[in-house]
Design an enzyme around this catalytic site. Structure first.
Site, PDB file in Angstrom:
ATOM      1  N   GLU A  40      -3.394  10.919   3.123  1.00 44.25           N
ATOM      2  CA  GLU A  40      -4.392  10.673   4.160  1.00 44.25           C
ATOM      3  C   GLU A  40      -4.487  11.975   4.929  1.00 44.25           C
ATOM      4  O   GLU A  40      -3.508  12.427   5.533  1.00 44.25           O
ATOM      5  CB  GLU A  40      -3.967   9.531   5.066  1.00 44.25           C
ATOM      6  CG  GLU A  40      -3.971   8.190   4.367  1.00 44.25           C
ATOM      7  CD  GLU A  40      -3.838   7.056   5.355  1.00 44.25           C
ATOM      8  OE1 GLU A  40      -4.865   6.458   5.701  1.00 44.25           O
ATOM      9  OE2 GLU A  40      -2.707   6.770   5.787  1.00 44.25           O
ATOM     10  N   ASP A  83       0.263   5.083   0.565  1.00 43.04           N
ATOM     11  CA  ASP A  83      -0.665   6.146   0.937  1.00 43.04           C
ATOM     12  C   ASP A  83      -0.125   7.488   0.467  1.00 43.04           C
ATOM     13  O   ASP A  83       0.717   8.104   1.123  1.00 43.04           O
ATOM     14  CB  ASP A  83      -0.871   6.161   2.452  1.00 43.04           C
ATOM     15  CG  ASP A  83      -1.646   4.961   2.954  1.00 43.04           C
ATOM     16  OD1 ASP A  83      -2.499   4.462   2.201  1.00 43.04           O
ATOM     17  OD2 ASP A  83      -1.394   4.517   4.089  1.00 43.04           O
ATOM     18  N   GLU A  85       0.841  -1.198   0.000  1.00 43.60           N
ATOM     19  CA  GLU A  85       0.000   0.000   0.000  1.00 43.60           C
ATOM     20  C   GLU A  85       0.875   1.247   0.000  1.00 43.60           C
ATOM     21  O   GLU A  85       1.799   1.368   0.807  1.00 43.60           O
ATOM     22  CB  GLU A  85      -0.901  -0.019   1.240  1.00 43.60           C
ATOM     23  CG  GLU A  85      -1.740   1.212   1.458  1.00 43.60           C
ATOM     24  CD  GLU A  85      -2.569   1.106   2.737  1.00 43.60           C
ATOM     25  OE1 GLU A  85      -3.266   2.072   3.058  1.00 43.60           O
ATOM     26  OE2 GLU A  85      -2.511   0.040   3.415  1.00 43.60           O
ATOM     27  N   HIS A  97       3.748   1.622   2.837  1.00 39.76           N
ATOM     28  CA  HIS A  97       3.672   0.407   3.663  1.00 39.76           C
ATOM     29  C   HIS A  97       4.057  -0.767   2.762  1.00 39.76           C
ATOM     30  O   HIS A  97       3.671  -0.786   1.586  1.00 39.76           O
ATOM     31  CB  HIS A  97       2.257   0.132   4.154  1.00 39.76           C
ATOM     32  CG  HIS A  97       1.622   1.193   4.986  1.00 39.76           C
ATOM     33  ND1 HIS A  97       1.475   1.086   6.350  1.00 39.76           N
ATOM     34  CD2 HIS A  97       1.036   2.358   4.641  1.00 39.76           C
ATOM     35  CE1 HIS A  97       0.829   2.137   6.815  1.00 39.76           C
ATOM     36  NE2 HIS A  97       0.536   2.931   5.794  1.00 39.76           N
TER      37      HIS A  97
END
Length: 456
Positions: A237, A234, A232, A248
């Protein structure tokens, strides 16, 4: 995404879930344009669309309209076991605007937090970008590339998260790998991320009903025996009070069903196959409390542009991912990322393995990011290809404090890394956020991708 069960909050008050295809509501994906740019900063417009995640959709019997899942409970007559449930239950099309508060216009996508529809009240949403054929997810390979979008999150208060990120889902939603999945990308199947969420109702073409436990604080959510894991990235956010960019990584490639210790649940958070904490760059957490927020250097009361660059060791798409760099553009001005101001850390302004290691040491955090391969593994995920996700959600697990307040609550806020934003520690309680800010929205627009320096 940070909390281990945060995705339990992404729910609808009258939905159910499945893998067959229903015929009671026609599925029509909202259209959106995206620009692909070249090194000469010339950009061409592509016609795309977005699709609602299957976890929000009405699931009913294939022979009629009986719910297979109501509230947070499965119908055991239709779903006595995982494979029979997949055969008996069908996902139907979505009323994107009326039920889910999802609308598009030109190059813009608007996600409304609470939508009072004719038959239900919907909370939050998650959508994926489809490719130009409208039958598979768009796959991005972003090494030595940059990804840019505009965002208006002026109407996102404490406790909410307008998230734009990439995950290593199958382009077809899993239909080619799992015979039980007949709905595929057209109906938003196949989700995964590094939290290995257990709230996903169907994983690998089977209902996740084994060991299903209703959530104690969310009447629409629960968790099954299995989680669904993958790498993942990101990109964004954020709410009006804080923002983070966080890679991640996992020890597996592609969407992978987990069970037991592999999921990294509870006390085994750092023993699973994925790095749940990630390596985040949150300007407030990194020591600059003046950089991003209402009226600050990046003024979140107005729309602005977010540029994320994925640099490689040899400045080519074949190189090893070595740096993730962030820029902003607002009112015609390019704004460099903030620099770290933490005792024991150099003045970093981007994500590198050196930054991640220094951050983990300074904050006393577990360095599962390095242990599972760091930026090199993130780059390998882009080699495989990743799917763009856009969502709005609140957090029944940790009230979004990990993004915009002090977290964890059992540590002194004066300790490095604990203070993550200006929101009070009493904020973010989902019932409060849902009742006090039902009109909260996030608008993503003007998405562009291309070589470094081509999109802004």
């Amino acid at each position: 995404m940070f909390p281990s069960v945060a995705l339990l909050t992404l729910s609808c008050l009258a939905v159910a879930y499945g893998q067959q295809v229903g015929t009671l509501t026609a599925e029509s994906h909202p259209k959106i344009t995206v620009q692909k740019c070249s090194a000469s900063k010339s950009c061409s417009t592509e016609q795309h669309s977005v699709v609602l995640d299957s976890n929000w959709r009405w699931l009913h019997s294939t022979s009629g309209s009986n719910n297979c899942y109501t509230g947070n409970t499965w119908d055991t007559s239709l779903c006595p076991d995982p494979t029979t449930c997949a055969k008996n239950c069908a996902l139907d099309g979505a009323d994107y605007s009326g039920t889910y508060g999802i609308t598009t216009s030109g190059n813009a996508l608007t996600l409304k937090f609470v939508t009072h529809g004719p038959y239900s009240t919907n909370i939050g949403s998650r959508v994926y970008l489809m490719d130009t054929s409208d039958s598979k997810y768009q796959i991005f390979n972003l090494k030595n590339q940059e990804f840019t979008f505009d965002v208006d999150m002026s109407q996102l208060p404490c406790g909410l998260n307008g998230a734009l990120y990439f995950v290593e889902m199958d382009a077809d939603g899993g239909t080619s790998r799992f015979s039980g999945n007949k709905a595929g990308a057209k109906y938003g199947t196949g989700y995964c991320d590094t939290q290995c969420p257990h709230d996903i109702k169907f994983i690998n073409g089977e209902a996740n009903i084994l060991g299903w436990t209703p959530s104690p604080n969310d009447t629409n959510a629960g968790s099954g025996q299995y989680g669904t894991c993958c790498n993942e990235m990101d990109i964004w956010e954020a709410n009006s009070q804080g923002a983070a960019v966080t890679p991640h990584v996992c020890s597996v490639q592609g969407q992978t069903r987990c069970s037991g210790n592999d999921c990294g649940d509870g006390d085994n958070r750092y023993g699973g196959i994925c790095d749940k904490d990630g390596c985040d760059f949150n300007s407030w957490r990194m020591g600059d409390q003046t950089f991003l927020g209402t009226g600050k250097t990046v003024d979140t009361s107005k729309k602005f542009t977010v540029v994320t660059q994925f640099l490689t060791s040899n400045n080519s798409t074949s190189g090893t991912l070595s740096e993730i760099r962030r820029l902003y553009v607002q009112n015609g001005k390019v704004i460099a990322n903030s620099k770290t101001n933490i005792s024991g850390m150099s003045n970093y302004d981007s994500i590198t393995d050196a930054f991640c290691n220094a951050q983990k040491t300074a904050f006393g955090d577990n360095n599962s990011f390095e242990r599972l391969g760091g930026l090199n593994v993130m780059g390998q995920s882009f080699d495989k290809g990743m799917v763009l996700v856009m969502s709005i959600w609140d957090d029944h697990a940790a009230r979004m404090l990990w993004l915009d307040s002090d977290y964890p609550l059992d540590k002194d806020a004066s300790q490095p890394g604990v203070s993550r934003g200006p929101c009070p520690t009493s904020s973010g309680n989902p019932p409060d956020v849902e009742s006090q800010s039902p009109g909260a929205t996030v608008i993503y627009s003007n998405i562009k991708y291309g070589p470094i320096g081509s999109t802004y």
